[in-house]
Design a protein around this motif. Structure first.
Motif, PDB file in Angstrom:
ATOM      1  N   LEU A 106       0.741  -1.085  -0.104  1.00  0.00           N
ATOM      2  CA  LEU A 106       0.083   0.053   0.052  1.00  0.00           C
ATOM      3  C   LEU A 106       0.795   1.294   0.260  1.00  0.00           C
ATOM      4  CD1 LEU A 106      -2.893   0.890  -0.138  1.00  0.00           C
ATOM      5  CD2 LEU A 106      -2.990   0.776   2.557  1.00  0.00           C
ATOM      6  N   GLN A 107       1.886   0.989   0.901  1.00  0.00           N
ATOM      7  CA  GLN A 107       2.959   2.368   0.633  1.00  0.00           C
ATOM      8  C   GLN A 107       3.574   2.580  -0.751  1.00  0.00           C
ATOM      9  OE1 GLN A 107       5.793   1.089   3.577  1.00  0.00           O
ATOM     10  NE2 GLN A 107       4.151   1.290   5.249  1.00  0.00           N
ATOM     11  N   LEU A 108       3.805   1.388  -1.528  1.00  0.00           N
ATOM     12  CA  LEU A 108       4.181   1.817  -2.724  1.00  0.00           C
ATOM     13  C   LEU A 108       3.046   2.385  -3.708  1.00  0.00           C
ATOM     14  CD1 LEU A 108       6.236   1.044  -5.035  1.00  0.00           C
ATOM     15  CD2 LEU A 108       5.456  -1.354  -5.082  1.00  0.00           C
ATOM     16  N   ALA A 109       1.912   1.751  -3.366  1.00  0.00           N
ATOM     17  CA  ALA A 109       0.767   2.157  -4.248  1.00  0.00           C
ATOM     18  C   ALA A 109       0.840   3.857  -4.058  1.00  0.00           C
ATOM     19  CB  ALA A 109      -0.345   1.479  -3.813  1.00  0.00           C
ATOM     20  N   LEU A 110       1.134   4.367  -3.125  1.00  0.00           N
ATOM     21  CA  LEU A 110       1.023   5.831  -2.929  1.00  0.00           C
ATOM     22  C   LEU A 110       2.344   6.335  -3.292  1.00  0.00           C
ATOM     23  CD1 LEU A 110      -0.592   5.673   0.931  1.00  0.00           C
ATOM     24  CD2 LEU A 110      -1.754   6.061  -1.481  1.00  0.00           C
ATOM     25  N   GLN A 111       3.359   5.806  -3.033  1.00  0.00           N
ATOM     26  CA  GLN A 111       4.617   6.384  -3.416  1.00  0.00           C
ATOM     27  C   GLN A 111       4.739   6.685  -4.939  1.00  0.00           C
ATOM     28  OE1 GLN A 111       6.982   3.827  -1.249  1.00  0.00           O
ATOM     29  NE2 GLN A 111       7.470   5.209   0.760  1.00  0.00           N
ATOM     30  N   THR A 112       4.320   5.551  -5.418  1.00  0.00           N
ATOM     31  CA  THR A 112       4.291   5.592  -6.984  1.00  0.00           C
ATOM     32  C   THR A 112       3.567   6.641  -7.705  1.00  0.00           C
ATOM     33  OG1 THR A 112       4.300   3.142  -7.059  1.00  0.00           O
ATOM     34  CG2 THR A 112       3.728   4.289  -9.113  1.00  0.00           C
ATOM     35  N   LEU A 113       2.603   7.288  -7.044  1.00  0.00           N
ATOM     36  CA  LEU A 113       2.019   8.496  -7.244  1.00  0.00           C
ATOM     37  C   LEU A 113       2.809   9.858  -6.959  1.00  0.00           C
ATOM     38  CD1 LEU A 113      -1.534   7.314  -6.604  1.00  0.00           C
ATOM     39  CD2 LEU A 113      -0.604   7.391  -8.833  1.00  0.00           C
ATOM     40  N   GLY A 114       3.899   9.567  -6.278  1.00  0.00           N
ATOM     41  CA  GLY A 114       4.629  11.063  -5.801  1.00  0.00           C
ATOM     42  C   GLY A 114       4.217  11.255  -4.376  1.00  0.00           C
ATOM     43  N   ILE A 115       3.238  10.568  -3.644  1.00  0.00           N
ATOM     44  CA  ILE A 115       2.935  10.986  -2.231  1.00  0.00           C
ATOM     45  C   ILE A 115       4.109  10.581  -1.409  1.00  0.00           C
ATOM     46  CG2 ILE A 115       1.373  10.609  -0.445  1.00  0.00           C
ATOM     47  CD1 ILE A 115      -0.778   9.671  -2.729  1.00  0.00           C
ATOM     48  N   VAL A 116       4.518  11.428  -0.436  1.00  0.00           N
ATOM     49  CA  VAL A 116       5.518  11.101   0.451  1.00  0.00           C
ATOM     50  C   VAL A 116       5.104  10.258   1.597  1.00  0.00           C
ATOM     51  CG1 VAL A 116       7.246  12.209   1.947  1.00  0.00           C
ATOM     52  CG2 VAL A 116       6.474  13.342  -0.177  1.00  0.00           C
ATOM     53  N   VAL A 117       5.499   9.226   1.930  1.00  0.00           N
ATOM     54  CA  VAL A 117       5.204   8.314   3.110  1.00  0.00           C
ATOM     55  C   VAL A 117       6.531   8.114   4.038  1.00  0.00           C
ATOM     56  CG1 VAL A 117       4.190   6.089   3.763  1.00  0.00           C
ATOM     57  CG2 VAL A 117       3.489   6.979   1.393  1.00  0.00           C
ATOM     58  N   ILE A 118       6.349   8.492   4.990  1.00  0.00           N
ATOM     59  CA  ILE A 118       7.297   8.191   6.293  1.00  0.00           C
ATOM     60  C   ILE A 118       6.852   7.344   7.111  1.00  0.00           C
ATOM     61  CG2 ILE A 118       8.785   9.510   7.970  1.00  0.00           C
ATOM     62  CD1 ILE A 118       9.474  10.198   5.132  1.00  0.00           C
ATOM     63  N   CYS A 119       7.356   6.073   7.519  1.00  0.00           N
ATOM     64  CA  CYS A 119       7.071   5.108   8.603  1.00  0.00           C
ATOM     65  C   CYS A 119       7.842   5.185   9.636  1.00  0.00           C
ATOM     66  CB  CYS A 119       7.204   3.710   7.971  1.00  0.00           C
ATOM     67  SG  CYS A 119       6.264   3.796   6.311  1.00  0.00           S
ATOM     68  N   ILE A 120       7.220   5.107  10.947  1.00  0.00           N
ATOM     69  CA  ILE A 120       7.963   4.941  12.121  1.00  0.00           C
ATOM     70  C   ILE A 120       7.003   3.803  13.019  1.00  0.00           C
ATOM     71  CG2 ILE A 120       8.715   7.127  12.443  1.00  0.00           C
ATOM     72  CD1 ILE A 120       6.236   7.890  14.206  1.00  0.00           C
ATOM     73  N   ASP A 121       7.670   3.184  13.916  1.00  0.00           N
ATOM     74  CA  ASP A 121       7.106   2.044  14.484  1.00  0.00           C
ATOM     75  C   ASP A 121       6.425   2.333  15.961  1.00  0.00           C
ATOM     76  OD1 ASP A 121       9.392   1.941  16.081  1.00  0.00           O
ATOM     77  OD2 ASP A 121      10.229   0.250  15.158  1.00  0.00           O
ATOM     78  N   SER A 122       6.638   3.652  16.476  1.00  0.00           N
ATOM     79  CA  SER A 122       6.145   3.837  17.806  1.00  0.00           C
ATOM     80  C   SER A 122       5.436   5.182  17.843  1.00  0.00           C
ATOM     81  CB  SER A 122       6.983   3.246  18.881  1.00  0.00           C
ATOM     82  OG  SER A 122       8.117   4.140  18.751  1.00  0.00           O
ATOM     83  N   ASN A 123       4.875   5.569  18.971  1.00  0.00           N
ATOM     84  CA  ASN A 123       4.702   6.885  19.245  1.00  0.00           C
ATOM     85  C   ASN A 123       5.842   7.685  19.833  1.00  0.00           C
ATOM     86  OD1 ASN A 123       1.798   6.474  18.720  1.00  0.00           O
ATOM     87  ND2 ASN A 123       1.437   5.868  20.801  1.00  0.00           N
ATOM     88  N   GLU A 124       6.807   7.005  20.027  1.00  0.00           N
ATOM     89  CA  GLU A 124       8.097   7.949  20.603  1.00  0.00           C
ATOM     90  C   GLU A 124       8.621   8.474  19.310  1.00  0.00           C
ATOM     91  OE1 GLU A 124       7.466   5.011  21.835  1.00  0.00           O
ATOM     92  OE2 GLU A 124       6.651   5.525  23.540  1.00  0.00           O
ATOM     93  N   GLY A 125       8.392   8.295  18.252  1.00  0.00           N
ATOM     94  CA  GLY A 125       8.948   8.913  16.968  1.00  0.00           C
ATOM     95  C   GLY A 125       8.126   9.929  16.236  1.00  0.00           C
TER      96      GLY A 125
END
Length: 255
Positions: A140-159
């Motif tokens: 799903l991230q790839l589907a959005l990034q392919t369109l030029g949408i920026v996706v930043i991923c973190i694994d917890s609230n601390e970030g």
């Protein structure tokens, strides 16, 4: 030792390879090449040879000197296929043929609408995705990034705070709910960690929209009354995709 002669063709192929491997918008490669090199026949030949057997893009120049881009349909297909793949792996199961068709229409519309805005960071939608298992959302991230949408991923609230500081702001936060314990002691299990995410966004970044994308929790709560900043509770990847591309198109139009 004499300096080696610079090979423009090699430079072109190297630049394109770097962009493609990072899932960059294909138009970036086109515009960079068009602006830096004038030997159009060699450029076209090199680019199309490099992209042979790759589901990305071909391009050429019209007789009037304009650039003919053949990227929209292929970009849309890559994006749509990634959504379909995400659904195949999700708890909601594979999409029906009608749903696949609708995803394709949405992807085509988004690819067309966002093409001219891909180079301007002010017009690109920015997403912060909070999930303790980001690998589950790669399609799903790839589907959005392919369109030029920026996706930043973190694994917890601390970030969250650091991510906002680094990016200045985000338009949307996508969060799961249940978070597993981290074996390295960084975090104990948080059965409702995503609700804490919502609280943090509501308190500190009130203009940022939130999508709750979770499995069983979302299936149970998807019909709950929504409270700001939540705009959708869902366990359907195609629904997340549709909401996000609509937001991306709206932002592009407003700039």
């Amino acid at each position: 030792m004499a300096d080696h002669e610079i090979n423009p063709t090699a430079n072109i192929i190297t630049a394109i390879a770097s962009l493609v491997s990072a899932f960059a918008w294909p138009a970036i490669a086109i515009l960079v090449i068009y602006g830096l090199y004038s030997n159009t026949d060699k450029i076209i030949s090199s680019f199309n040879e490099f992209m042979k057997d790759k589901d990305s893009a071909n391009f050429g120049f019209s007789s009037s000197g304009g650039v003919t881009l053949e990227i929209i349909q292929k970009t849309a297909r890559v994006s749509a296929n990634a959504v379909i793949s995400s659904a195949n792996k999700s708890t909601t199961g594979p999409l029906s043929e009608d749903q696949k068709s609708q995803v394709g229409v949405n992807a085509q519309s988004a690819a067309i609408s966002l093409a001219s805005n891909s180079l301007d960071p002010r017009t690109r939608l920015k997403i912060l995705w909070v999930d303790d298992h980001p690998e589950n959302n790669i399609d799903l991230q790839l589907a959005l990034q392919t369109l030029g949408i920026v996706v930043i991923c973190i694994d917890s609230n601390e970030g969250i705070s650091q991510a906002f500081d680094n990016a200045s702001s985000f338009d949307v936060v996508i969060t799961d709910i249940n978070r597993d314990e981290m074996g390295d002691g960084r975090r104990q299990a948080e059965p409702e960690g995503g609700l804490k995410t919502v609280e943090i966004i509501m308190k500190n970044y009130p203009n940022t929209k939130v999508i709750v994308y979770a499995g069983g929790w979302a299936a149970t709560h998807r019909n709950d009354s929504l409270q700001k900043p939540i705009i959708r509770i869902t366990n359907y990847p195609e629904e997340v995709y549709q909401i996000v591309v609509n937001l991306a198109k709206t932002k592009a139009l407003l700039q």
